[in-house]
Enzyme design. Sequence first.
Site, PDB file in Angstrom:
ATOM      1  N   GLN A  25      32.841  27.949  55.571  1.00 13.41           N
ATOM      2  CA  GLN A  25      31.370  28.544  55.199  1.00 13.41           C
ATOM      3  C   GLN A  25      30.271  27.779  56.216  1.00 13.41           C
ATOM      4  OE1 GLN A  25      30.495  28.140  51.004  1.00 13.41           O
ATOM      5  NE2 GLN A  25      28.428  29.331  51.341  1.00 13.41           N
ATOM      6  N   PHE A  26      30.089  28.665  57.189  1.00 12.69           N
ATOM      7  CA  PHE A  26      29.266  28.205  58.297  1.00 12.69           C
ATOM      8  C   PHE A  26      27.698  28.043  57.775  1.00 12.69           C
ATOM      9  CE2 PHE A  26      28.589  32.668  58.267  1.00 12.69           C
ATOM     10  CZ  PHE A  26      27.238  33.176  58.815  1.00 12.69           C
ATOM     11  N   THR A  27      27.500  28.814  56.452  1.00 18.63           N
ATOM     12  CA  THR A  27      25.858  28.659  56.033  1.00 18.63           C
ATOM     13  C   THR A  27      25.630  27.319  55.739  1.00 18.63           C
ATOM     14  OG1 THR A  27      26.659  29.338  53.986  1.00 18.63           O
ATOM     15  CG2 THR A  27      25.939  30.957  55.355  1.00 18.63           C
TER      16      THR A  27
END
Length: 150
Positions: free
Chosen positions: A78-80
């Site tokens: 999850q890059f966010t």
Amino acid sequence: MKAVIQRVSEASVTVEDKVISKIHQGLLILIGVEDEDSEEDIDWLSGKISRLRIFSDAKGVMNKSLLEIEGDAIVVSQFTLHASTKKGNRPSYIKAAKPDTAIPLYEKFIKQLEFDIQKKVGTGIFGADMKIALVNDGPVTIIIDTKNKK
């Protein structure tokens, strides 16, 4: 690396209407990778997560680890998690590693966690549009950043 760890009584990952990972008691782990992350971060984080005492013992006290309860895990990239909301209303993901850096580190993290807990770990699909379902048990949610090991 940043991780959001959720103690779950069940969790699943669905991609294109197909369930690709499903667990019962254990951990749902969301992982964000940044360019400066290394294998040292992977080893430390995996060890910390596998030994984190957040499951109840016979007295109802959070005193047992994933290892001790022989629980399951799902790891989802999850890059966010590296979103910066400092400026304006649109998050910036400049700190998140690009796929050529993030994918190998994400895959190494999965392998290390499988080694540490001695069982197969469920995953998402890197970069896919995923639907995550979970029942957060407690609720217990822990955030860990390998850049802040205090």
